[in-house]
Design an enzyme around this catalytic site. Sequence first.
Site, PDB file in Angstrom:
ATOM      1  N   LYS A 163      -5.737   5.436   9.591  1.00  8.35           N
ATOM      2  CA  LYS A 163      -6.922   6.138   9.066  1.00  8.35           C
ATOM      3  C   LYS A 163      -7.779   6.612  10.242  1.00  8.35           C
ATOM      4  O   LYS A 163      -8.784   5.989  10.585  1.00  8.35           O
ATOM      5  CB  LYS A 163      -7.738   5.202   8.170  1.00  8.35           C
ATOM      6  CG  LYS A 163      -7.080   4.871   6.839  1.00  8.35           C
ATOM      7  CD  LYS A 163      -8.057   4.119   5.950  1.00  8.35           C
ATOM      8  CE  LYS A 163      -7.478   3.871   4.568  1.00  8.35           C
ATOM      9  NZ  LYS A 163      -8.454   3.185   3.685  1.00  8.35           N
ATOM     10  N   ARG A 219       0.846  -1.191   0.000  1.00  7.05           N
ATOM     11  CA  ARG A 219       0.000   0.000   0.000  1.00  7.05           C
ATOM     12  C   ARG A 219       0.879   1.237   0.000  1.00  7.05           C
ATOM     13  O   ARG A 219       1.610   1.492   0.959  1.00  7.05           O
ATOM     14  CB  ARG A 219      -0.917   0.002   1.226  1.00  7.05           C
ATOM     15  CG  ARG A 219      -1.879   1.193   1.300  1.00  7.05           C
ATOM     16  CD  ARG A 219      -2.733   1.073   2.563  1.00  7.05           C
ATOM     17  NE  ARG A 219      -3.747   2.123   2.633  1.00  7.05           N
ATOM     18  CZ  ARG A 219      -3.544   3.330   3.153  1.00  7.05           C
ATOM     19  NH1 ARG A 219      -2.358   3.646   3.641  1.00  7.05           N
ATOM     20  NH2 ARG A 219      -4.530   4.209   3.178  1.00  7.05           N
ATOM     21  N   SER A 254     -12.821  -3.676   0.186  1.00  8.98           N
ATOM     22  CA  SER A 254     -13.155  -3.020   1.442  1.00  8.98           C
ATOM     23  C   SER A 254     -14.666  -2.866   1.548  1.00  8.98           C
ATOM     24  O   SER A 254     -15.299  -2.309   0.645  1.00  8.98           O
ATOM     25  CB  SER A 254     -12.501  -1.631   1.513  1.00  8.98           C
ATOM     26  OG  SER A 254     -11.096  -1.731   1.590  1.00  8.98           O
TER      27      SER A 254
END
Length: 207
Positions: free
Chosen positions: A139, A40, A109
């Site tokens: 996040k 990522r 997701s």
Amino acid sequence: MHMPAFPARGLYAITDGPRADLVDACAAAMEGGAAVLQYRDKTPDRARRHDEASALAALCARHRVPLIINDDVDLAAVIGAAGVHLGEDDADIAAARSRLGSGAIIGVSCYDSLERARDLAAAGADYLAFGAFFPSPTKPQARRASPDLLRAARAFGKPLVAIGGITPDNATALIAAGADFVAAVSGVFGQSNVADAARHYATLFHK
């Protein structure tokens, strides 16, 4: 190159963006028992991302761990990754499947939405990720999910991934609720000893 199959359960380790020791850190995570690795990196540096993903693909092949690329279907195709992970603003499953082939692992997701999970399972997703379950340093504004989502999502017959602020201490309840995988970013890659950090998660699945 023969792609490793998606495992049954375990630690799903997710990299935390640019770092000089990325490949070494990922090797340490797999030595500690990471069952899946996701690359990522949200930066626009395509050349570096290509080089890093290529290096991780070779590393993962040696460890027989599937490499999943976050968001970038083209990068996954070019470097021969095992699959791709898609969020709500990314390519759809059909487009990713067309580009990557029938054997690719396509994860999605689902955040806090059982309806989204139901729809994406029907559309051919290979695994469903829910979260955040706890406050996440990666996040901080993420939507919050409840363990009841995992219990309900068992009905879709897909592997379930829990993500968001998960530590070895709070992961047990999520595994009991039905998580086949717990995902960690800072819980693994933000630790001084990555291999030990991964091992603390991985051992939860050996009980």
